[in-house]
Design a protein around this motif. Structure first.
Motif, short mmCIF file in Angstrom:
data_model
loop_
_atom_site.label_atom_id
_atom_site.label_comp_id
_atom_site.label_asym_id
_atom_site.label_seq_id
_atom_site.Cartn_x
_atom_site.Cartn_y
_atom_site.Cartn_z
N LEU A 273 9.30 -7.24 4.91
CA LEU A 273 9.40 -8.69 5.16
C LEU A 273 8.11 -9.26 5.71
O LEU A 273 7.81 -10.45 5.54
N ALA A 274 7.31 -8.41 6.40
CA ALA A 274 6.07 -8.89 7.00
C ALA A 274 4.91 -8.95 6.01
O ALA A 274 3.85 -9.50 6.33
N GLU A 275 5.07 -8.40 4.82
CA GLU A 275 3.98 -8.41 3.85
C GLU A 275 3.76 -9.81 3.28
O GLU A 275 4.69 -10.62 3.21
N ASN A 276 2.51 -10.05 2.91
CA ASN A 276 2.19 -11.32 2.24
C ASN A 276 2.79 -11.33 0.84
O ASN A 276 2.74 -10.34 0.11
N ASN A 277 3.37 -12.47 0.46
CA ASN A 277 4.00 -12.62 -0.87
C ASN A 277 5.09 -11.56 -1.07
O ASN A 277 5.20 -10.93 -2.12
N SER A 278 5.89 -11.33 -0.06
CA SER A 278 6.94 -10.32 -0.13
C SER A 278 8.06 -10.80 -1.04
O SER A 278 8.63 -11.88 -0.84
N LEU A 279 8.40 -9.97 -2.05
CA LEU A 279 9.51 -10.29 -2.94
C LEU A 279 10.84 -10.24 -2.19
O LEU A 279 11.77 -10.98 -2.53
N LEU A 280 10.92 -9.38 -1.17
CA LEU A 280 12.15 -9.29 -0.41
C LEU A 280 12.39 -10.56 0.41
O LEU A 280 13.52 -11.05 0.51
N ARG A 281 11.32 -11.12 0.98
CA ARG A 281 11.47 -12.35 1.76
C ARG A 281 11.77 -13.55 0.86
O ARG A 281 12.47 -14.48 1.26
#
Length: 347
Positions: free
Chosen positions: A134-142
Motif C-alpha cells: 500500500l505504501a508503494e507509489n502507483n500501487s495497484l492494491l491501493r
C-alpha cells in the motif's frame, strides 16, 4: 572424500517456531462504504522446538571439560588436577544443576514465549507485506477495491502456511537423516520430536479444514458470479482478483496435500523405528535361543551325571572323565550340524 560427502549431505538444524492466532476478516457489501475490518485473538506458539539434539552422555561431558581453558593465576602457575575424573558424580551434579536451572527458568521461559508470540501476531508484523504494497507509489492494491484487498490478505496468509509447511518438512528431513544413522545415541528423543511434529501437523490440518470446506467455496462462488462486483470497477481489478483467488486455492491445495504427506511420513518414521527396535529385540532373543539349543545336550549330560545314584558304572571307569568330554563334543557337533541343516533349509 566420502566422509566429507556424508557431512555435506546432512540437512542443517532447523528451529521450529509457529505462532497461531484466531483471525476474522470482514468487508462490506457492494454499494456500501468500501471497508475491510480484521480482528485477531490471543496468539500462542503452536510449536516451538529444534530438531537438533545435544548429546548429554559422559563422553560429551568429558569432552566439554577437556576443551575448557584452564584458569591462570597471577604468578603464571597453572594448577593441574591430580585426581581421576569421576564421570558418574559429574553426571549426577550436572543433572541436579540442570533440574534446578530448568525449574527456575520455567516461568521466565513461558513469559518470554508469550511475549514473543504476541509480538509475532502484532498488526505491524501480520500485515507487513500488505502495508508495504500500500505504501508503494502507483500501487495497484491501493487503487483497487476493498474486495481485492481482502483477497490479497487471504493470499498472504495462505502463503504463510506454505512457508510453515516448508519449515516442518526441513525439520522432519533432518530428524529422519539422524534416525537413519546406526549409532546415534539419542534416537528416542528424535522419535519423540517426530511425534510432536505429527501432532502439530494434525492441528494445522484441523485449523485449515473448516476454512477449506465452508469458507472458500462460498467466497469463490461470490467472486465468480460477480456478486461482489462494484460499479466502476475496472477489468484489471477483476483480473487481479481472479488471479489472487486462483493462487489462494493453489496454496490451500498445496498446504493440505503436503501436510497430509508429512503426517504420513511421521507415521512411517515412527513405525520404522518401532520395527527396528522390535527386530533388535528379536535378534537378541534368537541368539539366546540358539545358544540354549546348542548347550542343551551338554546340560542334559551334566544333569544326569550330577545325580547322586549309588549305582553309576561310568563313575568307576578309568577314562570316564575324558570319555565324557568326547561324548559331549560329539553330541554338540551333531546338534550344531542339525541346526545348520535346518537353518539352510529355512533360508
Amino acid at each position: 572424500a566420502r566422509l566429507h560427502q556424508e557431512v555435506d549431505d546432512e540437512p542443517p538444524p532447523v528451529h521450529v517456531g509457529v505462532v497461531t492466532f484466531a483471525v476474522a476478516l470482514l468487508w462490506t457489501a457492494p454499494g456500501r462504504h468500501n471497508t475491510v475490518i480484521s480482528m485477531s485473538g490471543d496468539a500462542e506458539y503452536h510449536g516451538k522446538w529444534t530438531n537438533d539434539v545435544e548429546s548429554t552422555g559422559p563422553a560429551s561431558l568429558l569432552r566439554k571439560m577437556c576443551c575448557q581453558r584452564r584458569k591462570k593465576r597471577l604468578d603464571g602457575y597453572e594448577p593441574l588436577a591430580q585426581d581421576e575424573i569421576d564421570l558418574e558424580s559429574l553426571e549426577t551434579e550436572r543433572q541436579m544443576f540442570s533440574h534446578k536451572e530448568t525449574t527456575c527458568m520455567d516461568a521466565i521461559h513461558m513469559y518470554s514465549a508469550g511475549t514473543q508470540a504476541e509480538k509475532e501476531a502484532s498488526f505491524e508484523n501480520v500485515f507487513e507485506d500488505i502495508l508495504l504494497l500500500l505504501a508503494e507509489n502507483n500501487s495497484l492494491l491501493r487503487m483497487g477495491t476493498h474486495v481485492q484487498l481482502a483477497c490479497r490478505i487471504l493470499l498472504t496468509w495462505t502463503t504463510a502456511y506454505v512457508q510453515v509447511v516448508q519449515l516442518y518438512e526441513a525439520a522432519i528431513s533432518r530428524m529422519q537423516h539422524l534416525l537413519a544413522q546406526k549409532d546415534h545415541p539419542d534416537k528416542e528423543i528424535l522419535v519423540g520430536k517426530v511425534s510432536q511434529a505429527k501432532l502439530e501437523i494434525s492441528g494445522l490440518l484441523r485449523n485449515l479444514d473448516p476454512f477449506v470446506k465452508y469458507v472458500m467455496p462460498d467466497f469463490r462462488d461470490h467472486i465468480a458470479d460477480g456478486e461482489l462486483e462494484e460499479e466502476g470497477s475496472s477489468d484489471l481489478t477483476r483480473v487481479i482478483r481472479m488471479h489472487h483467488l486462483v493462487d489462494i486455492e493453489n496454496n490451500l491445495r498445496q498446504v493440505t496435500q503436503e501436510l497430509e504427506a508429512l503426517q504420513n511420513l511421521c507415521d512411517s518414521i515412527i513405525g520404522e523405528y518401532d520395527r527396528k527396535s522390535a527386530d533388535k529385540v528379536n535378534n537378541i532373543l534368537n541368539f539366546l535361543t540358539i545358544i540354549t539349543f546348542l548347550i542343551m545336550p551338554v546340560q542334559i549330560l551334566t544333569g544326569v551325571y550330577g545325580m547322586n545314584f549309588e549305582v553309576m558304572p561310568e563313575l568307576k571307569w578309568k577314562h570316564g572323565y575324558p570319555h565324557y568330554f568326547v561324548f559331549a563334543g560329539f553330541i554338540g557337533t551333531l546338534v550344531f550340524a542339525t541346526f545348520l541343516c535346518i537353518y539352510k533349509s529355512m533360508v
